[in-house]
Design a protein around this motif. Structure first.
Motif, PDB file in Angstrom:
ATOM      1  N   TYR A 164      -9.301  -2.658   1.017  1.00 22.52           N
ATOM      2  CA  TYR A 164      -8.713  -1.340   0.765  1.00 22.52           C
ATOM      3  C   TYR A 164      -8.268  -0.691   2.076  1.00 22.52           C
ATOM      4  O   TYR A 164      -8.999  -0.718   3.073  1.00 22.52           O
ATOM      5  N   VAL A 165      -7.077  -0.106   2.067  1.00 23.17           N
ATOM      6  CA  VAL A 165      -6.539   0.595   3.235  1.00 23.17           C
ATOM      7  C   VAL A 165      -6.696   2.095   3.008  1.00 23.17           C
ATOM      8  O   VAL A 165      -6.164   2.643   2.039  1.00 23.17           O
ATOM      9  N   ARG A 166      -7.454   2.746   3.883  1.00 28.83           N
ATOM     10  CA  ARG A 166      -7.651   4.193   3.771  1.00 28.83           C
ATOM     11  C   ARG A 166      -6.451   4.907   4.384  1.00 28.83           C
ATOM     12  O   ARG A 166      -6.133   4.715   5.553  1.00 28.83           O
ATOM     13  N   TRP A 167      -5.810   5.738   3.588  1.00 33.60           N
ATOM     14  CA  TRP A 167      -4.594   6.396   4.061  1.00 33.60           C
ATOM     15  C   TRP A 167      -4.408   7.731   3.329  1.00 33.60           C
ATOM     16  O   TRP A 167      -5.154   8.067   2.410  1.00 33.60           O
ATOM     17  N   GLY A 168      -3.391   8.476   3.765  1.00 34.00           N
ATOM     18  CA  GLY A 168      -3.031   9.719   3.077  1.00 34.00           C
ATOM     19  C   GLY A 168      -4.152  10.734   3.043  1.00 34.00           C
ATOM     20  O   GLY A 168      -4.698  11.126   4.076  1.00 34.00           O
ATOM     21  N   ASN A 169      -4.530  11.151   1.838  1.00 30.44           N
ATOM     22  CA  ASN A 169      -5.531  12.194   1.647  1.00 30.44           C
ATOM     23  C   ASN A 169      -6.953  11.653   1.566  1.00 30.44           C
ATOM     24  O   ASN A 169      -7.873  12.398   1.214  1.00 30.44           O
TER      25      ASN A 169
ATOM     26  N   GLU B  75       1.531  11.412  -2.147  1.00 25.91           N
ATOM     27  CA  GLU B  75       2.843  10.783  -2.085  1.00 25.91           C
ATOM     28  C   GLU B  75       2.663   9.266  -1.985  1.00 25.91           C
ATOM     29  O   GLU B  75       1.550   8.762  -1.802  1.00 25.91           O
ATOM     30  N   TYR B  76       3.773   8.544  -2.078  1.00 28.78           N
ATOM     31  CA  TYR B  76       3.699   7.113  -1.785  1.00 28.78           C
ATOM     32  C   TYR B  76       3.491   6.938  -0.290  1.00 28.78           C
ATOM     33  O   TYR B  76       3.916   7.771   0.517  1.00 28.78           O
ATOM     34  N   PRO B  77       2.827   5.868   0.119  1.00 35.03           N
ATOM     35  CA  PRO B  77       2.557   5.677   1.549  1.00 35.03           C
ATOM     36  C   PRO B  77       3.828   5.425   2.348  1.00 35.03           C
ATOM     37  O   PRO B  77       4.858   5.014   1.787  1.00 35.03           O
ATOM     38  N   SER B  78       3.750   5.665   3.648  1.00 38.90           N
ATOM     39  CA  SER B  78       4.868   5.344   4.533  1.00 38.90           C
ATOM     40  C   SER B  78       5.057   3.829   4.554  1.00 38.90           C
ATOM     41  O   SER B  78       4.176   3.073   4.127  1.00 38.90           O
ATOM     42  N   THR B  79       6.204   3.376   5.056  1.00 36.86           N
ATOM     43  CA  THR B  79       6.473   1.931   5.069  1.00 36.86           C
ATOM     44  C   THR B  79       5.441   1.178   5.911  1.00 36.86           C
ATOM     45  O   THR B  79       5.035   0.067   5.549  1.00 36.86           O
ATOM     46  N   SER B  80       4.998   1.780   7.017  1.00 36.43           N
ATOM     47  CA  SER B  80       4.017   1.095   7.862  1.00 36.43           C
ATOM     48  C   SER B  80       2.673   0.947   7.151  1.00 36.43           C
ATOM     49  O   SER B  80       2.035  -0.115   7.200  1.00 36.43           O
ATOM     50  N   ILE B  81       2.249   2.022   6.462  1.00 36.61           N
ATOM     51  CA  ILE B  81       0.987   1.964   5.717  1.00 36.61           C
ATOM     52  C   ILE B  81       1.109   1.028   4.526  1.00 36.61           C
ATOM     53  O   ILE B  81       0.208   0.211   4.252  1.00 36.61           O
TER      54      ILE B  81
ATOM     55  N   LEU C  76       9.271  -6.880   0.710  1.00 35.70           N
ATOM     56  CA  LEU C  76       8.924  -6.127  -0.507  1.00 35.70           C
ATOM     57  C   LEU C  76       8.836  -4.638  -0.220  1.00 35.70           C
ATOM     58  O   LEU C  76       9.346  -3.806  -0.999  1.00 35.70           O
ATOM     59  N   VAL C  77       8.210  -4.273   0.898  1.00 39.57           N
ATOM     60  CA  VAL C  77       8.055  -2.860   1.245  1.00 39.57           C
ATOM     61  C   VAL C  77       9.414  -2.237   1.553  1.00 39.57           C
ATOM     62  O   VAL C  77       9.713  -1.108   1.131  1.00 39.57           O
TER      63      VAL C  77
END
Length: 377
Positions: free
Chosen positions: A106-111, A272-278, A301-302
């Motif tokens: 799992y990648v922790r990102w955003g909120n 939101e949807y994650p940034s392209t890097s995330i 794909l990204v």
């Protein structure tokens, strides 16, 4: 409940060994069964008949605790009078109370950090998380609980969800009527994080938990039991809208929630949807999990999904590719072994024009990808 001879022997052994307990781990049960030469399969068959309290833990109260008359709800044939008493049985519900498993991919990102901070604080602070479908709202809450080793209950809200589903109700067990706590009451008693998933699919019947959303105790009208929330109890709702319905046609089942109900959520988190890097990290992590060694495919794909989303935001198309759909494509690639086939199967849900344009866009990004045209007979 019908038990085999071996299962009856095991129950007697449980009573003898643990006279004051009624919740047991499956592993401990099998160890105990081994001491009296009861097979593991007999234990598995037995626990299937019983309510599960949490992952790998089962409630034996209905067979190891003698049934008492003061647990019975007595009714007359005309249903004119009902004698209610304090029930003592935990509800076997589908929304299990458990500590989620930590996902190493799992990648922790955003909120994520904010949600984790709220849960970690132990405060009762309801959160409303809104965002488009497939961008990790529910997974974020689950993985925050996993990291903090916090008990978690997820309840899927539908237009039919009512007080009986949430608070609990009377059920017929072995010919006797007994009270079963619903997921909200279980979460309150255990100090769990209660996730109300897709809350904007619910009706005005959700108003039954309005007082609970203020952090107050709850009087179960049908039993007379007053439940105070245990420390750590909190409510987190997820939705595709902000509870005001949807005019876009994408979420036709989304309802307009009562404004007084929405006011009980102090904050609203917009996911939101994650940034392209995330998102590239997310897809590559999923590739690692599935054993795919193709960073270029992940990046393509990204990039493809990002172009489609920007076009969607400009109003030029009516569909988009979610992060969840990228995960589905990765899984399909493992099965079919072909990039274009994997993409095509996962976008077949769209109309022909949209599907064709999406597929055409990908072949422009990935020059090596070829669309397989079936031969005609």
């Amino acid at each position: 409940m019908e038990l085999s001879v071996a299962q009856k022997n095991l129950v007697e052994k449980i009573k003898e060994s643990y006279p004051n307990s009624h919740e047991f781990r499956l592993k401990d049960l099998k160890d105990l069964a081994g001491t009296i030469k009861v097979s593991a399969s007999e234990v598995d068959n037995l626990v299937r008949k019983l309510p599960r309290v949490s992952r790998g833990v089962y409630d034996f109260s209905m067979i190891v605790i003698p049934f008492k008359k003061d647990n019975v709800v007595k009714t007359t044939e005309s249903v004119k009078s009902v004698e209610l008493v304090q029930p003592k049985m935990i509800a076997p519900i589908s929304e299990d109370v458990f500590i989620p498993q930590n996902d190493p991919y799992y990648v922790r990102w955003g909120n994520y950090k904010d949600v984790e901070s709220i849960i970690k604080s132990g405060m009762f602070y309801p959160v409303f998380i809104t965002g488009l479908s497939g961008n990790g709202k529910t997974t974020m809450v689950e993985q925050a609980c996993a990291k903090l080793k916090k008990k978690y209950i997820r309840v899927q809200i539908t237009p039919e969800t009512d007080e009986d589903d949430l608070i609990g109700g009377f059920r017929l067990v072995n010919g006797e009527t007994r009270w079963f706590d619903g997921p909200v009451i279980q979460a309150m008693k255990r100090g769990s994080v209660l996730t109300l998933d897709e809350i904007d699919r619910g009706s005005n019947k959700l108003m039954c938990i309005q007082g609970i959303l203020e952090g107050k105790g709850y009087l179960i009208k049908k039993t007379g039991e007053y439940v105070d929330p245990a420390e750590g109890f909190n409510v987190i709702a997820t939705a595709n809208t902000k509870g005001k319905g949807d005019d876009s046609g994408r979420y036709m089942a989304a309802t307009i929630l009562d404004d007084a109900f929405l006011e009980r959520f102090p904050i609203t988190v917009e996911q939101e949807y994650p940034s392209t890097s995330i998102e590239t990290k997310i897809v590559k992590k999923m590739f690692d999990k599935l054993g795919i060694q193709d960073d270029e495919f992940a990046s393509n794909l990204v990039k493809w999904a990002d172009i489609i989303r920007k076009t969607f935001e400009d109003g030029a198309i009516d569909e988009l590719i979610s992060t969840r759909r990228l995960v589905h494509i990765a899984e399909a690639f493992v099965i079919f072994g072909n990039k274009v086939d994997a993409i095509q199967y996962c976008i077949n849900r769209f109309d022909t024009e949209t599907k064709t344009s999406f597929l055409d866009l990908y072949t422009k990004i990935d020059a090596g990808a070829e669309v397989n045209i079936p031969e005609t007979l």
